[in-house]
Design a protein around this motif. Structure first.
Motif, PDB file in Angstrom:
ATOM      1  N   ILE A   1      17.316   5.954  -2.439  1.00  9.28           N
ATOM      2  CA  ILE A   1      17.763   7.134  -1.699  1.00  9.28           C
ATOM      3  C   ILE A   1      16.561   7.687  -0.958  1.00  9.28           C
ATOM      4  CG2 ILE A   1      17.418   8.651  -3.715  1.00  9.28           C
ATOM      5  CD1 ILE A   1      19.814  10.311  -2.575  1.00  9.28           C
ATOM      6  N   GLU A   2      16.795   8.048   0.315  1.00  7.99           N
ATOM      7  CA  GLU A   2      15.711   8.610   1.112  1.00  7.99           C
ATOM      8  C   GLU A   2      16.031  10.054   1.437  1.00  7.99           C
ATOM      9  OE1 GLU A   2      15.319   6.019   4.460  1.00  7.99           O
ATOM     10  OE2 GLU A   2      14.427   4.420   3.244  1.00  7.99           O
TER      11      GLU A   2
ATOM     12  N   ARG B   1      11.161   7.839  -0.161  1.00  6.83           N
ATOM     13  CA  ARG B   1      12.149   6.897  -0.706  1.00  6.83           C
ATOM     14  C   ARG B   1      12.034   6.898  -2.234  1.00  6.83           C
ATOM     15  NH1 ARG B   1      12.029   1.015   1.819  1.00  6.83           N
ATOM     16  NH2 ARG B   1      13.282   2.096   3.383  1.00  6.83           N
ATOM     17  N   PHE B   2      13.160   7.091  -2.882  1.00  8.81           N
ATOM     18  CA  PHE B   2      13.196   7.134  -4.344  1.00  8.81           C
ATOM     19  C   PHE B   2      14.082   6.006  -4.872  1.00  8.81           C
ATOM     20  CE2 PHE B   2      12.804  11.400  -2.676  1.00  8.81           C
ATOM     21  CZ  PHE B   2      11.831  12.007  -3.452  1.00  8.81           C
TER      22      PHE B   2
ATOM     23  N   VAL C   1       9.193  11.198  -8.455  1.00 11.53           N
ATOM     24  CA  VAL C   1       8.166  10.428  -7.759  1.00 11.53           C
ATOM     25  C   VAL C   1       8.832   9.399  -6.854  1.00 11.53           C
ATOM     26  CG1 VAL C   1       6.258   8.782  -8.044  1.00 11.53           C
ATOM     27  CG2 VAL C   1       6.472  10.735  -9.598  1.00 11.53           C
ATOM     28  N   GLY C   2       8.388   9.354  -5.614  1.00  7.83           N
ATOM     29  CA  GLY C   2       8.893   8.361  -4.666  1.00  7.83           C
ATOM     30  C   GLY C   2       7.740   7.843  -3.826  1.00  7.83           C
ATOM     31  N   GLU C   3       8.090   7.080  -2.791  1.00  8.95           N
ATOM     32  CA  GLU C   3       7.028   6.616  -1.905  1.00  8.95           C
ATOM     33  C   GLU C   3       7.332   7.050  -0.476  1.00  8.95           C
ATOM     34  OE1 GLU C   3       7.996   2.033  -0.805  1.00  8.95           O
ATOM     35  OE2 GLU C   3       7.316   2.392  -2.858  1.00  8.95           O
ATOM     36  N   VAL C   4       6.257   7.249   0.264  1.00  7.68           N
ATOM     37  CA  VAL C   4       6.401   7.696   1.651  1.00  7.68           C
ATOM     38  C   VAL C   4       7.025   6.567   2.453  1.00  7.68           C
ATOM     39  CG1 VAL C   4       5.158   8.402   3.728  1.00  7.68           C
ATOM     40  CG2 VAL C   4       4.463   9.285   1.482  1.00  7.68           C
TER      41      VAL C   4
ATOM     42  N   MET D   1       0.812  -1.202   0.000  1.00  3.69           N
ATOM     43  CA  MET D   1       0.000   0.000   0.000  1.00  3.69           C
ATOM     44  C   MET D   1       0.851   1.261   0.000  1.00  3.69           C
ATOM     45  SD  MET D   1      -3.054  -1.006  -0.172  1.00  3.69           S
ATOM     46  CE  MET D   1      -4.063   0.368   0.358  1.00  3.69           C
ATOM     47  N   ALA D   2       2.089   1.150  -0.469  1.00  3.57           N
ATOM     48  CA  ALA D   2       2.990   2.302  -0.447  1.00  3.57           C
ATOM     49  C   ALA D   2       2.308   3.532  -1.052  1.00  3.57           C
ATOM     50  CB  ALA D   2       4.255   1.976  -1.216  1.00  3.57           C
ATOM     51  N   GLU D   3       2.479   4.625  -0.372  1.00  3.23           N
ATOM     52  CA  GLU D   3       1.840   5.867  -0.778  1.00  3.23           C
ATOM     53  C   GLU D   3       2.825   6.644  -1.652  1.00  3.23           C
ATOM     54  OE1 GLU D   3       0.912   8.086   2.678  1.00  3.23           O
ATOM     55  OE2 GLU D   3       0.246   9.848   1.562  1.00  3.23           O
ATOM     56  N   ARG D   4       2.455   6.861  -2.908  1.00  2.43           N
ATOM     57  CA  ARG D   4       3.381   7.510  -3.830  1.00  2.43           C
ATOM     58  C   ARG D   4       3.138   9.014  -3.866  1.00  2.43           C
ATOM     59  NH1 ARG D   4       3.214   5.363  -9.364  1.00  2.43           N
ATOM     60  NH2 ARG D   4       5.434   5.813  -9.462  1.00  2.43           N
TER      61      ARG D   4
END
Lengths: 96, 130
Positions: A80-81, A62-63, A31-34, A6-9
């Motif tokens: 990379i975060e 997080r990318f 675009v990354g994910e929370v 359920m990663a939030e993008r």
């Protein structure tokens, strides 16, 4: 909340205001994910000028290297975060 | 994520407003790993920032803003703590902690003590390094 499926993008705004901001240019438009939400901190874009700073959410995003550097990424799956203030982030709809 | 790969925008350029200090992703040389030996005045500048922050005069955000606004030339010509003390001063003046008149008079007083004041204040620490 920890379910990876359920990663939030989110997409980082590609704003270029001429002043003190903490969002690195190389991540703008990416675009990354929370990864996690870190709570609120005084908005550095106001604090930097000695102004009263409103609390703003800080988010660790997080990318994938490939999503930053594209075809130039030496190792596309490296991660990379970066910690980015919430007002720079907009939700991205899932594609699957 | 595959769909995004095709439409990755280039990293914003300086012409688009990317600022000089925002270097992430630019080509760079090897990282020099070495220990730093700080002079007494450099430790004092660091302590001054802690005091200014804890007294509420300004925050690290103000320090960073002033450092960034000093520009690339300062980055190349001044040392790390030379830039810090200039940025701290900028913020203290803006915060009204002292006026430029007061600063000018105080700098004259300090200058009048002579060039050896640093050595006189801490002979063993100031002796070895520059």
């Amino acid at each position: 909340m920890k379910l990876r499926a359920m990663a939030e993008r989110v997409r980082v705004a590609r704003w270029m205001p001429p002043g003190h901001v903490r969002t690195p240019a190389y991540l703008r438009g990416r675009v990354g994910e929370v990864e996690r939400r870190l709570g609120t901190f005084p908005n550095p874009e106001q604090a930097a000028y000695g102004l009263p700073a409103e609390p703003r959410e800080l988010v660790r995003v997080r990318f994938r290297a490939a999503d930053i550097w594209g075809a130039e990424a030496e190792r596309p799956d490296d991660l990379i975060e970066a910690e980015i203030y919430g007002h720079w982030l907009e939700p991205v709809a899932h594609q699957d | 994520m595959q769909d995004d790969d095709a439409k990755i925008l280039p990293i914003p350029t300086r012409a688009e407003g990317r600022r000089w200090h925002d270097m992430g992703g630019e080509d760079a040389g090897p990282v020099e790993l070495c220990e730093h030996d700080y002079a007494l005045w450099e430790k004092r500048v660091d302590a001054l920032m802690v005091i200014c922050s804890s007294k509420g005069h300004f925050t690290v955000d103000g320090l960073r803003r002033a450092l960034e606004d000093m520009g690339e030339e300062a980055f190349e010509t001044m040392s790390y703590y030379e830039r810090w003390v200039a940025a701290i001063n900028q913020n203290l003046v803006e915060a009204g902690v002292y006026t430029l008149e007061e600063l000018g008079r105080r700098m004259e007083e300090v200058r009048a003590r002579g060039a050896t004041y640093g050595e006189a204040a801490a002979p063993h620490e100031a002796a070895g390094d520059g």
